[in-house]
Design an enzyme around this catalytic site. Structure first.
Site, PDB file in Angstrom:
ATOM      1  N   ASP A 131       0.879  -1.185   0.000  1.00 32.78           N
ATOM      2  CA  ASP A 131       0.000   0.000   0.000  1.00 32.78           C
ATOM      3  C   ASP A 131       0.912   1.229   0.000  1.00 32.78           C
ATOM      4  OD1 ASP A 131      -2.207   1.936   0.702  1.00 32.78           O
ATOM      5  OD2 ASP A 131      -3.315   0.097   1.064  1.00 32.78           O
TER       6      ASP A 131
ATOM      7  N   GLY B  13       4.531   1.309  -1.840  1.00 33.67           N
ATOM      8  CA  GLY B  13       4.767   1.640  -3.247  1.00 33.67           C
ATOM      9  C   GLY B  13       3.501   2.132  -3.911  1.00 33.67           C
ATOM     10  N   ASP B  14       3.614   2.415  -5.194  1.00 36.74           N
ATOM     11  CA  ASP B  14       2.501   2.955  -5.981  1.00 36.74           C
ATOM     12  C   ASP B  14       2.070   1.901  -6.997  1.00 36.74           C
ATOM     13  OD1 ASP B  14       0.836   4.250  -7.720  1.00 36.74           O
ATOM     14  OD2 ASP B  14       2.178   5.958  -8.074  1.00 36.74           O
TER      15      ASP B  14
ATOM     16  N   HIS C  22     -12.888  -1.050  -7.472  1.00 31.81           N
ATOM     17  CA  HIS C  22     -14.092  -0.203  -7.577  1.00 31.81           C
ATOM     18  C   HIS C  22     -13.802   1.282  -7.305  1.00 31.81           C
ATOM     19  CE1 HIS C  22     -15.864  -0.131  -3.170  1.00 31.81           C
ATOM     20  NE2 HIS C  22     -14.586   0.145  -3.178  1.00 31.81           N
TER      21      HIS C  22
HETATM   22  C1  LIG Z   1     -10.890   1.361  -0.433  1.00 33.71           C
HETATM   23  S1  LIG Z   1      -9.343   1.044   0.284  1.00 33.71           S
HETATM   24  C2  LIG Z   1      -9.332  -0.732   0.426  1.00 33.71           C
HETATM   25  C3  LIG Z   1      -8.450  -1.207   1.540  1.00 33.71           C
HETATM   26  C4  LIG Z   1      -8.476  -2.728   1.785  1.00 33.71           C
HETATM   27  N1  LIG Z   1      -8.157  -3.477   0.591  1.00 33.71           N
HETATM   28  C5  LIG Z   1      -9.813  -3.147   2.348  1.00 33.71           C
HETATM   29  O1  LIG Z   1     -10.690  -3.582   1.581  1.00 33.71           O
HETATM   30  O2  LIG Z   1     -10.008  -3.003   3.560  1.00 33.71           O
HETATM   31  C6  LIG Z   1      -8.230   1.316  -1.071  1.00 33.71           C
HETATM   32  C7  LIG Z   1      -6.777   1.131  -0.712  1.00 33.71           C
HETATM   33  O3  LIG Z   1      -5.970   1.411  -1.873  1.00 33.71           O
HETATM   34  C8  LIG Z   1      -4.805   2.076  -1.438  1.00 33.71           C
HETATM   35  N2  LIG Z   1      -4.212   2.836  -2.547  1.00 33.71           N
HETATM   36  C9  LIG Z   1      -4.707   3.936  -3.166  1.00 33.71           C
HETATM   37  N3  LIG Z   1      -3.872   4.357  -4.125  1.00 33.71           N
HETATM   38  C10 LIG Z   1      -2.796   3.521  -4.102  1.00 33.71           C
HETATM   39  C11 LIG Z   1      -1.594   3.438  -4.856  1.00 33.71           C
HETATM   40  N4  LIG Z   1      -1.333   4.316  -5.829  1.00 33.71           N
HETATM   41  N5  LIG Z   1      -0.738   2.419  -4.595  1.00 33.71           N
HETATM   42  C12 LIG Z   1      -0.989   1.521  -3.608  1.00 33.71           C
HETATM   43  N6  LIG Z   1      -2.138   1.545  -2.858  1.00 33.71           N
HETATM   44  C13 LIG Z   1      -3.023   2.535  -3.106  1.00 33.71           C
HETATM   45  C14 LIG Z   1      -5.326   2.995  -0.343  1.00 33.71           C
HETATM   46  O4  LIG Z   1      -4.294   3.500   0.481  1.00 33.71           O
HETATM   47  C15 LIG Z   1      -6.304   2.078   0.370  1.00 33.71           C
HETATM   48  O5  LIG Z   1      -5.688   1.356   1.405  1.00 33.71           O
END
Ligand SMILES: C[S@@+](CC[C@H](N)C(=O)[O-])C[C@H]1O[C@@H](n2cnc3c(N)ncnc32)[C@H](O)[C@@H]1O
Length: 341
Positions: A202, A228-229, A248
């Site tokens: 994340d 990371g991204d 989503h």
């Molecule tokens: C809606 S949350 C879902 C979290 C987890 N999977 C859950 O269902 O409880 C979306 C996740 O995507 C991560 N996220 C958003 N952009 C990201 C990126 N560029 N790279 C890695 N993670 C990312 C956010 O930090 C967040 O934890």
């Protein structure tokens, strides 16, 4: 809803239009921490007002409204207690929804006030209100970010063991949870499969918090945490890439990009598992239809049907192989590389 649209059309419509009265009343109770204060025994409104620094008469009116909604109980001596729903407003209880109610009542609520902007332009109202995207905002505002991550854990914890049971993880060796938040799902999968290793992936501030929880669970030996991204890269060589409520959040192009990164990074017979609601093709009252609007408002994402997931997987050179339902409104949607049989 109390009024059926067919039986009492004006009242049903009025109830819909005043829905935010209910959501804000619940939010203010969560924000003030009333349920935590009522944790041990019923208390009077005077005491609650003193401990929360609020106006006693106005707090009484809030509590009375929430008694009528089934959140609190009215006890003898002008005291209030907790119903089972009220217990879920507590911060540290099984089934807590407090963080989710806070994030819904704050950033989501501000953005939803501009739903018209989203419907008019097709763009997230959140970006219009906050002049930045949801995830950039959460990265810059540490308190809001932590509340959002806890909010996701609120809804993920109850579903996590059902997801862990729905899919045969025991035949895999390493699972990467992409956008895994605080790691609630990965921790459940690793607990249910003692031979499995995990990687939680994340953005940096989320990973910093998640590390502490993984250490507390005693899973640190089997679970790496990597920041990371996901639009640039994901860890290479694992046999399962799971993404719960990640796809989503994004439109088709951005979603295909994330899935494409997983498809290219995974081991030869690897699997991508998308965990989401699969939009049913009927018109009855359905939480997914409203969640779909929420995704439009908040981040420009969407809920999808099976046909839409097939097309999305295809765009990322994946073939959708199966959809496994869970007792929750979440399914495990499996994809393999197109060239794999
Ligand atoms: C809606 S949350 C879902 C979290 C987890 N999977 C859950 O269902 O409880 C979306 C996740 O995507 C991560 N996220 C958003 N952009 C990201 C990126 N560029 N790279 C890695 N993670 C990312 C956010 O930090 C967040 O934890």
């Amino acid at each position: 809803m109390r009024y059926e649209a067919e039986g009492f059309p004006p009242l049903a419509l009025l109830e819909m239009a005043t829905g935010y009265w209910v959501s804000q009343a619940v939010y203010v109770a969560a924000k003030l921490g009333i349920a935590d204060l009522l944790g041990k025994e019923p208390r009077s409104c005077q005491e609650l007002a003193r401990d929360t620094g609020t106006d006693p008469d106005s707090l009484y009116r809030l509590m009375r409204a929430l008694v009528s909604l089934g959140v609190f109980t009215a006890e003898e001596g002008d005291r209030f207690g907790l119903t089972p729903a009220g217990q879920c407003l507590q911060s540290h209880t099984i089934g807590s929804m407090r963080a989710m109610i806070l994030t819904l009542g704050e950033e989501h609520y501000q953005a939803w006030a501009h739903l018209l902007h989203s419907v008019s332009t097709g763009k997230p109202a959140f970006d219009h209100v906050y002049q930045t995207t949801l995830f950039q905002y959460l990265a810059k505002n540490a308190a809001a970010g932590r509340t959002f991550d806890q909010a996701m854990a609120n809804v993920t914890v109850p579903a996590s063991f059902a997801i862990a049971r729905a899919y045969p993880f025991s035949s895999s060796s390493t699972v990467v949870d992409v956008g895994g938040g605080q790691g609630a799902l990965l921790r459940a999968i690793l607990t249910a499969n003692p031979e499995l290793n995990g990687i939680l992936f994340d953005v940096p501030p989320v990973i910093e918090e998640a590390k502490k929880l993984i250490n507390t669970d005693g899973l640190a030996g089997r679970c790496a945490t990597i920041a990371g991204d996901m639009f640039k890269w994901v860890p290479r060589g694992a046999d399962v890439y799971i993404l719960k409520n990640v796809i989503h959040d994004w439109d088709d192009d951005r979603s295909a990009k994330i899935l494409g990164k997983c498809q290219r990074a995974m081991a030869r017979n690897g699997k991508v598992l998308v965990v989401e609601s699969v939009m049913a093709p009927y018109d009855g009252l359905s939480f997914e239809k409203l969640l779909d609007l929420n995704m439009l408002v908040i981040s420009g994402g969407r809920e999808r049907s099976e046909v839409e997931y097939r097309a999305l997987f295809d765009k990322a050179s994946l073939r959708l192989t199966k959809i496994l339902p869970t007792p929750f409104p979440l399914s495990v949607i499996e994809g393999v590389r197109k060239e794999c049989s």
